[in-house]
Design a protein around this motif. Sequence first.
Motif, PDB file in Angstrom:
ATOM      1  N   TRP A  69       0.852  -1.194   0.000  1.00  0.00           N
ATOM      2  CA  TRP A  69       0.000   0.000   0.000  1.00  0.00           C
ATOM      3  C   TRP A  69       0.887   1.242   0.000  1.00  0.00           C
ATOM      4  CZ3 TRP A  69      -4.486  -1.281   3.956  1.00  0.00           C
ATOM      5  CH2 TRP A  69      -5.242  -2.323   3.412  1.00  0.00           C
ATOM      6  N   THR A  79      -3.049   4.604  -0.096  1.00  0.00           N
ATOM      7  CA  THR A  79      -3.819   4.683   1.145  1.00  0.00           C
ATOM      8  C   THR A  79      -3.989   6.091   1.675  1.00  0.00           C
ATOM      9  OG1 THR A  79      -1.850   4.378   2.443  1.00  0.00           O
ATOM     10  CG2 THR A  79      -3.126   2.425   1.956  1.00  0.00           C
ATOM     11  N   ASN A 135      -2.757   7.182   4.324  1.00  0.00           N
ATOM     12  CA  ASN A 135      -2.602   7.219   5.774  1.00  0.00           C
ATOM     13  C   ASN A 135      -1.315   6.492   6.129  1.00  0.00           C
ATOM     14  OD1 ASN A 135      -2.697   6.868   8.498  1.00  0.00           O
ATOM     15  ND2 ASN A 135      -4.754   6.033   8.558  1.00  0.00           N
ATOM     16  N   PRO A 136      -0.356   7.174   6.729  1.00  0.00           N
ATOM     17  CA  PRO A 136       0.945   6.531   6.965  1.00  0.00           C
ATOM     18  C   PRO A 136       0.836   5.241   7.771  1.00  0.00           C
ATOM     19  CG  PRO A 136       0.750   8.596   8.185  1.00  0.00           C
ATOM     20  CD  PRO A 136      -0.369   8.558   7.211  1.00  0.00           C
ATOM     21  N   LYS A 137      -0.155   5.177   8.652  1.00  0.00           N
ATOM     22  CA  LYS A 137      -0.248   3.998   9.508  1.00  0.00           C
ATOM     23  C   LYS A 137      -0.666   2.748   8.737  1.00  0.00           C
ATOM     24  CE  LYS A 137      -0.573   6.743  13.398  1.00  0.00           C
ATOM     25  NZ  LYS A 137      -0.864   6.910  14.779  1.00  0.00           N
ATOM     26  N   HIS A 138      -1.212   2.950   7.556  1.00  0.00           N
ATOM     27  CA  HIS A 138      -1.638   1.792   6.775  1.00  0.00           C
ATOM     28  C   HIS A 138      -0.639   1.441   5.685  1.00  0.00           C
ATOM     29  CE1 HIS A 138      -6.136   2.693   7.757  1.00  0.00           C
ATOM     30  NE2 HIS A 138      -5.404   2.531   8.815  1.00  0.00           N
ATOM     31  N   ALA A 139       0.315   2.308   5.452  1.00  0.00           N
ATOM     32  CA  ALA A 139       1.095   2.182   4.231  1.00  0.00           C
ATOM     33  C   ALA A 139       2.349   1.336   4.424  1.00  0.00           C
ATOM     34  CB  ALA A 139       1.473   3.571   3.749  1.00  0.00           C
ATOM     35  N   ASP A 140       2.804   0.770   3.302  1.00  0.00           N
ATOM     36  CA  ASP A 140       4.050  -0.001   3.310  1.00  0.00           C
ATOM     37  C   ASP A 140       5.138   0.708   2.524  1.00  0.00           C
ATOM     38  OD1 ASP A 140       2.691  -2.347   4.468  1.00  0.00           O
ATOM     39  OD2 ASP A 140       1.669  -2.342   2.537  1.00  0.00           O
ATOM     40  N   MET A 175       4.886   5.128   9.997  1.00  0.00           N
ATOM     41  CA  MET A 175       4.628   3.932   9.197  1.00  0.00           C
ATOM     42  C   MET A 175       5.163   2.713   9.948  1.00  0.00           C
ATOM     43  SD  MET A 175       5.640   5.349   5.465  1.00  0.00           S
ATOM     44  CE  MET A 175       5.596   3.760   4.679  1.00  0.00           C
ATOM     45  N   LYS A 230      -1.190  -9.652   4.881  1.00  0.00           N
ATOM     46  CA  LYS A 230      -0.081  -8.703   5.008  1.00  0.00           C
ATOM     47  C   LYS A 230      -0.252  -7.864   6.272  1.00  0.00           C
ATOM     48  CE  LYS A 230      -0.398  -4.710   3.740  1.00  0.00           C
ATOM     49  NZ  LYS A 230      -0.667  -3.462   3.054  1.00  0.00           N
ATOM     50  N   LYS A 260       2.172  -7.124   9.694  1.00  0.00           N
ATOM     51  CA  LYS A 260       2.804  -5.820   9.923  1.00  0.00           C
ATOM     52  C   LYS A 260       3.049  -5.598  11.406  1.00  0.00           C
ATOM     53  CE  LYS A 260       2.637  -2.140   7.611  1.00  0.00           C
ATOM     54  NZ  LYS A 260       3.649  -1.323   6.938  1.00  0.00           N
ATOM     55  N   LEU A 269       1.292  -1.217  15.311  1.00  0.00           N
ATOM     56  CA  LEU A 269       1.450   0.159  15.771  1.00  0.00           C
ATOM     57  C   LEU A 269       0.221   0.563  16.566  1.00  0.00           C
ATOM     58  CD1 LEU A 269       2.711   2.384  12.847  1.00  0.00           C
ATOM     59  CD2 LEU A 269       3.940   1.732  14.889  1.00  0.00           C
ATOM     60  N   VAL A 311      -9.106  11.641   6.208  1.00  0.00           N
ATOM     61  CA  VAL A 311      -8.030  10.690   6.008  1.00  0.00           C
ATOM     62  C   VAL A 311      -8.663   9.293   5.930  1.00  0.00           C
ATOM     63  CG1 VAL A 311      -5.793   9.888   6.808  1.00  0.00           C
ATOM     64  CG2 VAL A 311      -6.499  12.196   7.269  1.00  0.00           C
ATOM     65  N   ALA A 338      -3.637   0.265  12.820  1.00  0.00           N
ATOM     66  CA  ALA A 338      -2.567  -0.106  11.904  1.00  0.00           C
ATOM     67  C   ALA A 338      -2.367  -1.603  11.991  1.00  0.00           C
ATOM     68  CB  ALA A 338      -1.285   0.609  12.293  1.00  0.00           C
TER      69      ALA A 338
END
Lengths: 360, 143, 624, 121, 287
Positions: free
Chosen positions: B9, B43, B45-50, B73, E51, E55, E58, E195, E203
């Motif tokens: 993502w 995405t 949103n940094p929290k969802h991204a890879d 992230m 995936k 992860k 967080l 967002v 997360a």
Amino acid sequence: MAKRTVIPFGPHHPVLPEPVHLDLVLEDETVVEAIPNVGFIHRGLEMLCKKKPFQDIVLVAERICGICSMIHGVGFSQGVEKVMDIDVPPRAEYLRAFWGELSRVHSHILWLGLAADAIGFESLFMHSWRVREMVLDIFEETTGGRVIFDVCKIGGVRKDIENEILKNRFSQQIDKIEEEYSKLAKVFTEDYTVCHRWSNVGVLTKEDAHKLGAVGPTVRGSGISQDMRTLKYGAYEHLDFEPVVENSCDCYARTVVRVKEVFQSIDLMRQVISKIPDGEVETKVKGTPKGEYFSRVEQPRGEVVYYVKGDGTKNLDRFRVRTPTFANIPPLLQMLGGCDLADVPAIVISIDPCISCTER
Amino acid sequence: MGYFAKSPWLLHYDGSSCNGCDIEVLACLMPKYDVERFGIINTGNPKHADVFLITGGINTQNIDVVKNIYNQMGEPKVVVAVGTCATSGHFFSECYNIIGGVDKVIPVDVYAPGCAAKPEMIIDAVVKGLGILEEKKKKMSPK
Amino acid sequence: MDWVTFLILFPLIPAVILLFTKSVQLQRVVVLVSSALIILGSVGLACNYMQAGGTYLPISSGFFNGLVILGDIVLALVFLYVCRKLPIKKYWIPLMVVIQYGMVVTADLTGGIPETNRYLYIDNLSIVMALIIGVVGSLIAVYTVGYMQHYHEQHKEIKDRRCTFIAAIYLFFFAMYGIIFSNSITWIYFFWEITTLCSFIMIGYSRKEEAVHNSFRALWMLLLGGLAFSVGIMYAANYCGTIELQKLVTMKQSLVIFPILLLCFAGMNKAAQFPFGGWLLGAMVAPTPSSALLHSSTMVKAGVYLVLRCSPILQGTASGAIVAFIGGTSFVMCSALAISQSKGKPILAYSTIANLGLIVLCAGIGTSFTLWAALLLIIFHAVAKALMFISVGTVDHQTGSQDVEDMHGLVSRMPILTFTMLIGLGGMFLAPFGMLISKWAVIEALAVRNPVYPPIVIFGGSLMLFFWTKWMGTLISVVGKQPPIKAKGIGFDEWLGLGGLSILTIAACVGFPWIGHYWIQPLYGWNPMLSERIEVSVALMLGLMLLPPLIFACRWKRLVHTEPYLSGLNVENKYEYLGSLGAPRRWSFGNYYINKYFSEAKLFKGTIIGTTLLWILMFFMENL
Amino acid sequence: MFEEQEVKIIKKENLHSEVQTVIDDDYRLVQMCATKTDKGLDVDYTFDKEYKFLDLRVELPADKLELPSISGISFPAFLYENELHDLFGIKISGIAIDFAGKFYRKDEEAPFNNNTEIQEK
Amino acid sequence: MTTTSTILVILFIILAPVIGGIISGGDRIISAKMQSRVGPPIVQPFYDVLKLMGKENLVVNRYHGDYMICFLIFTIVSGCLFFGGNNLLLVIFALIVAGVFLVLAAYCTNSPYALIGAERELLQMLAAEPMIILSAVGLYVVTGTFDVYGIANCQHIPIIYLPGVFIALTYVLTIKLRKSPFDLSTSHHAHQELVKGLTTEFAGPSLGLFEIAHWYETVLLLAMIFLFFGSYWILGIILAVIIYFIEILIDNINARIKWELMLISAWAVTLILGVGNLMILYFVFHI
């Protein structure tokens, strides 16, 4: 009374492709106060004029913004050409107008896509950009670039387009673009939810628009006919057009202005194709600029002002750009007052913000 | 696990680019290039991204922002510098307010040069990043 | 006889003692002992009479009746005494007192009231009420001692009259037990007006301008109910020939509907149904224990109790339908109005009116289905709402604010108190806690009837979901380590009240299949719990409610802590971001109040006018 | 075809009255910018009325870079004035929304009015 | 519990995420086709969730994951109650409890966008719940029972009596399925003002839980559609598929609307089509 919500909106925010920041103060979902902050991508490129010769600044100018780069180049070149008294060959002027209008089409369709995205209309976004790719194909074929072209130079253009290709293939391609685009245009102007999101949202009255110095489609959506192309610079001296004006003063009006301007640009391109004279596409540039000039041209986003001042050396003394988004920020603040949180993206997008232009 | 390579993502942030690379990043998502074929989603949103796509050079103002987004992230993550500005700063590196490429601030895994970087280049860079993503995951796992 | 007499008369003893007890320690002892006795008495009563069905407790001597007449006269004089300082243009308040007592006392003295010896009656409905008064009420009384101590520490400007306040609570117990055990409507009337007096005393406790104003508003509104009540008595005495409630409700509908409607009017007036919702909202200026006791869990319940008693006559009549409709309107409108409120007590007040409205709705329809649900609602609402009130009161004392917005992140500051509040909130609206179960029963019961009522319940319920969840969420936002509150500490009595009510709320929830089976089914002859599947699913959900605490107890490994997303503008303090003007700025969040649609300014007037019209229509309908 | 452009040099004291006259005449503020000269700074106030171009220029001596704000007369000026303050170090008093030097956040103080830059050249 | 119901419940627990995931994958492909794109493989949602599970976890604070687990459990339970043949109203209430846990999870994170998302989710619930409960009432009116098996085995087709209720339910289903134009609280693609709304702070694994719960929810909601066809189960399945396709279509031809219009329109639809339908049944056909 209820506590107010204070949130940062941007610089990193998914609806904004570019970093702009607003401090939003909300009550329920109504915006009661918005304070902007630009400057996240301030590079200070105006100062490059002291480090690079004036011919090279065209390349810098084109990179002020990747969406309207062609017209940035043209605007800057015109300024220098006026200062240095250079006569640009007519064919070059026509080509500049052709590429300029093409990039207006590209920019407007891109904007329509982003605007659709800002109101959560994913598939319209996709389809807009699908049509836009057809425009980019012409660019890629003629200039080699998709978004940044580097064809403009002081004294003309770098590349020519063969008359054969221009008159046959491209005019057909333009027909095709128009055909595909008309379908999209219908959705943008008639769809119920789209109208719901844009009608009576972000109202900017005619008086405010003038007082706050709005430019481009923003001011034209508020019922004021203001289009720098009426100054008849370059090839526009020979082309016919009427500025598109809408009177409902809201986001919908600004959208309709842009929707119609795409048709207008397509028409202008056809005029260019039929009227383009043969000849050279550039003249030799001799000497160095001395003097000053405010060059004003019409970008997809509105009036852009280039101030160039030369003192006879190869470096310009001052190179200053006032981009349309900069002028549209005060009107934007006016529009944001009292809107819904959900409208914020729609309104911010409605001035077609180009932050990299604004902050340079 | 090979799922990282199958579902990367994206997160896009505009450092101080001219928009050229930004719209090319978006163009990747569009019908012509359609990166969703590879499971890639933008995405936001940094929290969802890879994968962190960053365009444009870094100026003094956005150092904190870029670092902040990077830190938000979750591991494993890959940073792709898109466009010449992000790789080196382009000629803007001569400007007083530009520090240089993205690697001055956060570690960059893949560089995708070009002015503007073409969609093909961006997709290629992201795909290259996927291998790195898998490697990072492997390094993470034994802990 | 023994238990009942004890319960009615005993509270007078602590009332008198407390009136003259200045020492806090002594108050505490008296309250604890008498509360324990009252609880024991209520439980004993329940054990004794539960299986008995409806029982009359005959009193042959006219002595007690004479006392009631005497009491009436004294009460009238007290009312006139409190009205002495009223401006002359409010002449109608004492006038109401004179008219109603003039009628009743004259009739009583001249023998205009039919003789009876069945003054007392007890059945499962009375027992449920007695337990609520006894157990919930006593817990609140215990809480009061500690609360009032804090209250006077905080409000030095208010004259310390806490003896009167606590004594009034016990006087009130006396009155409440009187109401629920009396069969004679003249007796009920006597006790009824005592509760009005108690309410008046408590609302005006602080003697601030607003409090005095609100207390008089409550007084005249409640006296209006009393007036209706007295007219009802006169009518029943003259035309129906009896003043026995149980007899009245078994008589022919057409004959007694008018006095019954008058009683319903009095009941709904006491239950603060619209158009009389105003007094209950005003009553929130009173110290919190009185809000918890009188204005949510007991006194207003007396109102719905009376309507429930009348429901056999209402069932199937047009007037009954309108009663139900007024209840429904109060339910939906107050739920909507509660959304627009941000202060704790007004929210609770509105939701109280709303829930009482729902009970009235059930009573107005009056089938065994709805009555079953109504009784459950009374139980659950009493415990959960009392808990909510005293929790809010405690929070107010500890933090100095009862605004929901100020409770943001309370869980980080006062975890245990928040937990009791969460139980109360859960009890108010979450499945499988009581209120939702009852709501389910209501919907199921109403679905058979008529498509008009279910939407009322459904919409009202959704509105409730909105403001309760909003509140719950605000509480549980984790704001991390906070500077400790300069708490004066929550005293033992307060914890006893909070803890006791929390346990009661949970117990009511766990035990309601049995409550339904052993109490309500004998009363109304129907129990939806009979279906096996429902018991299974309810039990399942109850079991699952144990899961969240277990899950919370788990400490998950490999958590990586990070900061909230603030568009990339985080600064060191995570409650701030880098603002537009270049300085860190605090971000904040305020809940939604949807004032555009649900504000008092938009809804209040319309509701009052609408319900007034409905009332007029209702009485008018009877004359047709 | 190039348009006619009028540049009118005014005194700093007259700035308010001149701008007021122009605004009352229904001009809109197009832009403001400054240019470094040998003597100090030239500050341009550019206006437009139906494509008619007008430029008011105030010459500021290098040792006294101070200006009154015109954002009370024409609100959009606040952005340009913040910009002038940040890039050229002109002290402007009374800006409607004053970012106090944080409009563009940059390390260098007044980069456009920096003497080192000129020596380099 | 009979054997059949036990089997059905177990099947639901095992198969619902599979079906839900495939539905979601199909959704993405069809959406992509509508946007003249190719789209991801149909199993893409499974890749995504696997995936996410791998992860880094967080968290802003350690509690929100717990609420997410509760959300998932209660969603599954409401589905189990449904397939176990319990009272339909209780199923819906269990689903509401699940929803409340989701909102609480978002509140718990205490981040501005998540909080606004939570509030919007509440608005969505306020808009959608009345119609969902009302449809249970409608089914009761027609079939005489709240029992899921009872409704599923009834002799006639409820939808014939309840066209208005059905349409209104389809309307609010768009809200429940978080589809445009009603994806206010969180959307599949984060190109909106919030967002990612209430999922902003979730997360890795907690977002994975959210996706899985959403699959269960989707299956459950489609099963509710299926109930409208009583014992004609093939017809029911076909119609459920068609309805879902219509939802995708709606998703793709609408802009996201604002909360006011959502609330007003959902309530108007509930009142006019839902309640109106019941009124007609009661007053005209005396059912």
